[in-house]
Design a protein around this motif. Structure first.
Motif, PDB file in Angstrom:
ATOM      1  N   TRP A 130      60.859 -29.712 -78.319  1.00  0.00           N
ATOM      2  CA  TRP A 130      61.213 -30.375 -77.359  1.00  0.00           C
ATOM      3  C   TRP A 130      62.376 -30.545 -76.690  1.00  0.00           C
ATOM      4  O   TRP A 130      63.259 -30.916 -77.495  1.00  0.00           O
ATOM      5  N   ARG A 157      70.907 -29.330 -71.057  1.00  0.00           N
ATOM      6  CA  ARG A 157      69.670 -29.419 -71.663  1.00  0.00           C
ATOM      7  C   ARG A 157      70.115 -29.994 -72.960  1.00  0.00           C
ATOM      8  O   ARG A 157      70.944 -29.098 -73.833  1.00  0.00           O
ATOM      9  N   GLY A 168      58.464 -26.510 -68.125  1.00  0.00           N
ATOM     10  CA  GLY A 168      59.120 -28.028 -67.857  1.00  0.00           C
ATOM     11  C   GLY A 168      58.203 -28.879 -67.243  1.00  0.00           C
ATOM     12  O   GLY A 168      57.409 -28.527 -66.575  1.00  0.00           O
ATOM     13  N   ARG A 187      65.169 -31.709 -73.426  1.00  0.00           N
ATOM     14  CA  ARG A 187      65.069 -32.238 -71.892  1.00  0.00           C
ATOM     15  C   ARG A 187      66.479 -32.024 -71.241  1.00  0.00           C
ATOM     16  O   ARG A 187      67.430 -31.661 -71.944  1.00  0.00           O
ATOM     17  N   ASP A 246      65.583 -41.776 -70.691  1.00  0.00           N
ATOM     18  CA  ASP A 246      64.778 -40.637 -71.145  1.00  0.00           C
ATOM     19  C   ASP A 246      64.398 -39.840 -69.889  1.00  0.00           C
ATOM     20  O   ASP A 246      63.573 -38.824 -70.259  1.00  0.00           O
ATOM     21  N   TYR A 293      61.347 -32.033 -69.319  1.00  0.00           N
ATOM     22  CA  TYR A 293      61.211 -31.797 -70.883  1.00  0.00           C
ATOM     23  C   TYR A 293      60.680 -30.627 -70.846  1.00  0.00           C
ATOM     24  O   TYR A 293      59.488 -30.111 -70.205  1.00  0.00           O
TER      25      TYR A 293
END
Length: 123
Positions: free
Chosen positions: A36, A45, A116, A38, A89, A93
């Motif tokens: 993963w 990224r 995503g 993000r 956060d 993702y």
């Protein structure tokens, strides 16, 4: 061609939890790793968590102790359990998978990204 599809994003309050899922499909022969990443607005990224074929995992320092990556090998699926979420956060993702696929009578490597899924953590 190997297709990677994420699901499970959404809006959650700080301190809450979300679980993301990612399934790889197609003529997959073997998977080397799934992970993963993000991307927050205006930022590059970054890797969040990764699990390799032997089961070893790797996490970004910012999520250690809060996020857990797991997998279902038979389903070519990985999950990201995100607990104690923070506003930082927030981001899109992306799931990423590498491995080998069947191409006719040969094996070819693949390197595939999902489209995503948005995760938004409100303060």
């Amino acid at each position: 061609q190997v297709l990677v599809v994420e699901s499970g994003g959404g809006l959650v309050q700080a301190g809450g939890s979300l679980r993301l899922s990612c399934a790889a499909s197609g003529t997959i022969f073997s998977i080397n790793d799934m992970g993963w990443y993000r991307q927050a607005p205006g930022k590059q990224r970054e890797l969040v968590a990764m699990i390799i074929s032997g089961g070893s995992t790797n996490y970004a320092d910012s999520v250690k102790g809060r996020f857990t990556i797991s997998r279902d090998v038979a389903k070519n699926t990985v999950y990201l359990q995100m607990n104690s979420l923070k506003p930082e956060d927030t981001g899109v993702y992306y799931c990423h998978a590498t491995g080998r696929r069947v191409a006719g009578t040969a094996l070819e490597t693949f390197d595939s990204w999902g489209q995503g899924t948005q995760v938004t953590v409100s303060s």
